[in-house]
Design a protein around this motif. Structure first.
Motif, PDB file in Angstrom:
ATOM      1  N   ARG A  61       0.883  -1.174   0.000  1.00 21.71           N
ATOM      2  CA  ARG A  61       0.000   0.000   0.000  1.00 21.71           C
ATOM      3  C   ARG A  61       0.920   1.223   0.000  1.00 21.71           C
ATOM      4  O   ARG A  61       1.723   1.416   0.914  1.00 21.71           O
ATOM      5  N   ILE A  62       0.801   2.034  -1.029  1.00 26.84           N
ATOM      6  CA  ILE A  62       1.744   3.129  -1.264  1.00 26.84           C
ATOM      7  C   ILE A  62       1.006   4.456  -1.309  1.00 26.84           C
ATOM      8  O   ILE A  62      -0.084   4.556  -1.888  1.00 26.84           O
TER       9      ILE A  62
ATOM     10  N   GLN B 206      -2.436   3.629   6.964  1.00 28.20           N
ATOM     11  CA  GLN B 206      -1.176   2.925   7.168  1.00 28.20           C
ATOM     12  C   GLN B 206      -0.621   2.507   5.806  1.00 28.20           C
ATOM     13  O   GLN B 206      -1.312   1.850   5.029  1.00 28.20           O
ATOM     14  N   TYR B 207       0.622   2.886   5.535  1.00 26.71           N
ATOM     15  CA  TYR B 207       1.251   2.588   4.247  1.00 26.71           C
ATOM     16  C   TYR B 207       2.537   1.789   4.453  1.00 26.71           C
ATOM     17  O   TYR B 207       3.197   1.906   5.483  1.00 26.71           O
ATOM     18  N   ASP B 208       2.885   1.022   3.420  1.00 26.31           N
ATOM     19  CA  ASP B 208       4.164   0.327   3.423  1.00 26.31           C
ATOM     20  C   ASP B 208       5.280   1.269   2.985  1.00 26.31           C
ATOM     21  O   ASP B 208       6.433   1.107   3.396  1.00 26.31           O
ATOM     22  N   ALA B 209       4.949   2.231   2.141  1.00 28.18           N
ATOM     23  CA  ALA B 209       5.950   3.184   1.663  1.00 28.18           C
ATOM     24  C   ALA B 209       5.262   4.457   1.183  1.00 28.18           C
ATOM     25  O   ALA B 209       4.105   4.432   0.759  1.00 28.18           O
TER      26      ALA B 209
ATOM     27  N   THR C 193       6.957   5.272   8.571  1.00 29.12           N
ATOM     28  CA  THR C 193       6.786   4.697   7.230  1.00 29.12           C
ATOM     29  C   THR C 193       7.997   5.015   6.363  1.00 29.12           C
ATOM     30  O   THR C 193       8.495   6.134   6.367  1.00 29.12           O
ATOM     31  N   HIS C 194       8.461   4.031   5.622  1.00 30.07           N
ATOM     32  CA  HIS C 194       9.619   4.246   4.742  1.00 30.07           C
ATOM     33  C   HIS C 194       9.263   5.266   3.655  1.00 30.07           C
ATOM     34  O   HIS C 194       8.197   5.169   3.027  1.00 30.07           O
ATOM     35  N   VAL C 195      10.161   6.220   3.427  1.00 28.85           N
ATOM     36  CA  VAL C 195       9.914   7.304   2.477  1.00 28.85           C
ATOM     37  C   VAL C 195      10.973   7.302   1.383  1.00 28.85           C
ATOM     38  O   VAL C 195      12.176   7.364   1.668  1.00 28.85           O
TER      39      VAL C 195
ATOM     40  N   GLU D 106      -7.185  -5.843   7.801  1.00 29.11           N
ATOM     41  CA  GLU D 106      -5.778  -5.621   7.450  1.00 29.11           C
ATOM     42  C   GLU D 106      -5.545  -5.915   5.974  1.00 29.11           C
ATOM     43  O   GLU D 106      -4.812  -5.179   5.294  1.00 29.11           O
ATOM     44  N   ILE D 107      -6.140  -6.986   5.474  1.00 32.76           N
ATOM     45  CA  ILE D 107      -5.983  -7.327   4.056  1.00 32.76           C
ATOM     46  C   ILE D 107      -6.594  -6.241   3.180  1.00 32.76           C
ATOM     47  O   ILE D 107      -5.986  -5.804   2.188  1.00 32.76           O
ATOM     48  N   GLU D 108      -7.789  -5.788   3.530  1.00 29.21           N
ATOM     49  CA  GLU D 108      -8.427  -4.718   2.757  1.00 29.21           C
ATOM     50  C   GLU D 108      -7.574  -3.455   2.756  1.00 29.21           C
ATOM     51  O   GLU D 108      -7.369  -2.832   1.713  1.00 29.21           O
ATOM     52  N   ASP D 109      -7.074  -3.076   3.922  1.00 32.63           N
ATOM     53  CA  ASP D 109      -6.272  -1.854   4.024  1.00 32.63           C
ATOM     54  C   ASP D 109      -4.982  -1.959   3.233  1.00 32.63           C
ATOM     55  O   ASP D 109      -4.469  -0.962   2.716  1.00 32.63           O
ATOM     56  N   HIS D 110      -4.458  -3.172   3.139  1.00 31.16           N
ATOM     57  CA  HIS D 110      -3.172  -3.357   2.460  1.00 31.16           C
ATOM     58  C   HIS D 110      -3.307  -3.465   0.951  1.00 31.16           C
ATOM     59  O   HIS D 110      -2.473  -2.937   0.213  1.00 31.16           O
ATOM     60  N   LEU D 111      -4.355  -4.136   0.483  1.00 30.03           N
ATOM     61  CA  LEU D 111      -4.459  -4.452  -0.945  1.00 30.03           C
ATOM     62  C   LEU D 111      -5.292  -3.470  -1.756  1.00 30.03           C
ATOM     63  O   LEU D 111      -5.184  -3.434  -2.976  1.00 30.03           O
TER      64      LEU D 111
END
Length: 226
Positions: A2-3, A44-47, A73-75, A173-178
């Motif tokens: 999730r970006i 919440q983001y992965d990047a 969060t990684h930037v 969590e899956i919905e928020d991520h994908l």
């Protein structure tokens, strides 16, 4: 992954979101620093892909504000200026990586994948679950040497479960991520995606890998159902 893309160029927004979504990533887009901060604070983001030259609030201020607020969060910073002083300033304010414009999309993708592995403390692009092997770099899946063809969404789901190997992952969590704001899921979308993925990665004689925990979610691990 999730970006969050914070970029004011509509042309670059379109090019990057199209490419990233085609690779299976969920992408939210903000066209200025103020909107970018709001997205980062509320999701919440992965990047985060962050341009420095932004209207309302500049990229360095956005970055510094996020770090001061405890957002880790990684930037990945995008910049048109390739100077040592600028890179040093950005890194000291909390940037994880830099990419100078113009850049190749494949390089952006590779850098984001590397940042994504850091989220789950993974050095290798390969994840093994029993006799299932996932190559997150090539986005390929094999089981007992047999190649498995997955849709973009199915692969994204499998990779996310693999990165959370052995953990119970909730539907939310899956919905928020994908999914992003342009692809909100239906009420049973996650269940249907899991069902389809199960059918593709396992046959009747294979050890089950995706397990349901009633009322909690799903877990990926090589064990018999209990």
């Amino acid at each position: 992954m999730r970006i969050l893309l914070i970029e004011d160029s509509e042309r670059l927004q379109l090019a990057l979101t199209t490419g990233l979504r085609k690779e299976g990533h969920g992408v939210d887009v903000a066209g200025d620093g103020e909107a970018g901060l709001s997205y980062a604070r509320n999701n919440q983001y992965d990047a985060i892909v962050l341009d420095l030259m932004l209207p309302k609030i500049d990229g360095l201020t956005v970055l510094q504000t996020l770090r001061e607020e405890g957002n880790d969060t990684h930037v990945l910073v995008l910049t048109a200026k390739d100077t040592v002083d600028e890179r040093v300033t950005g890194l000291r304010r909390g940037a994880d990586d830099y990419l100078v414009k113009p850049f190749a999309f494949d390089e952006l993708l590779a850098r984001l994948e590397a940042l994504g592995r850091r989220v789950y403390n993974a050095k290798s692009p390969e994840v093994t679950v029993g006799d299932l092997m996932i190559d997150t770099s090539a986005k390929s899946v094999e089981r007992a040497g047999r190649r498995i063809d997955l849709s973009t969404r199915e692969y994204a789901l499998l990779e996310y479960l693999a990165r959370r190997l052995g953990e119970t992952v909730s539907r939310i969590e899956i919905e928020d991520h994908l999914y992003d704001e342009t692809s909100l899921p239906t009420s049973n979308a996650v269940d249907r995606a899991v069902c389809s993925l199960r059918a593709k990665i396992g046959g009747p004689d294979d050890l089950p890998l995706i397990h349901t925990r009633r009322g909690l979610g799903y877990v990926l691990e090589a064990r018999e159902d209990r």
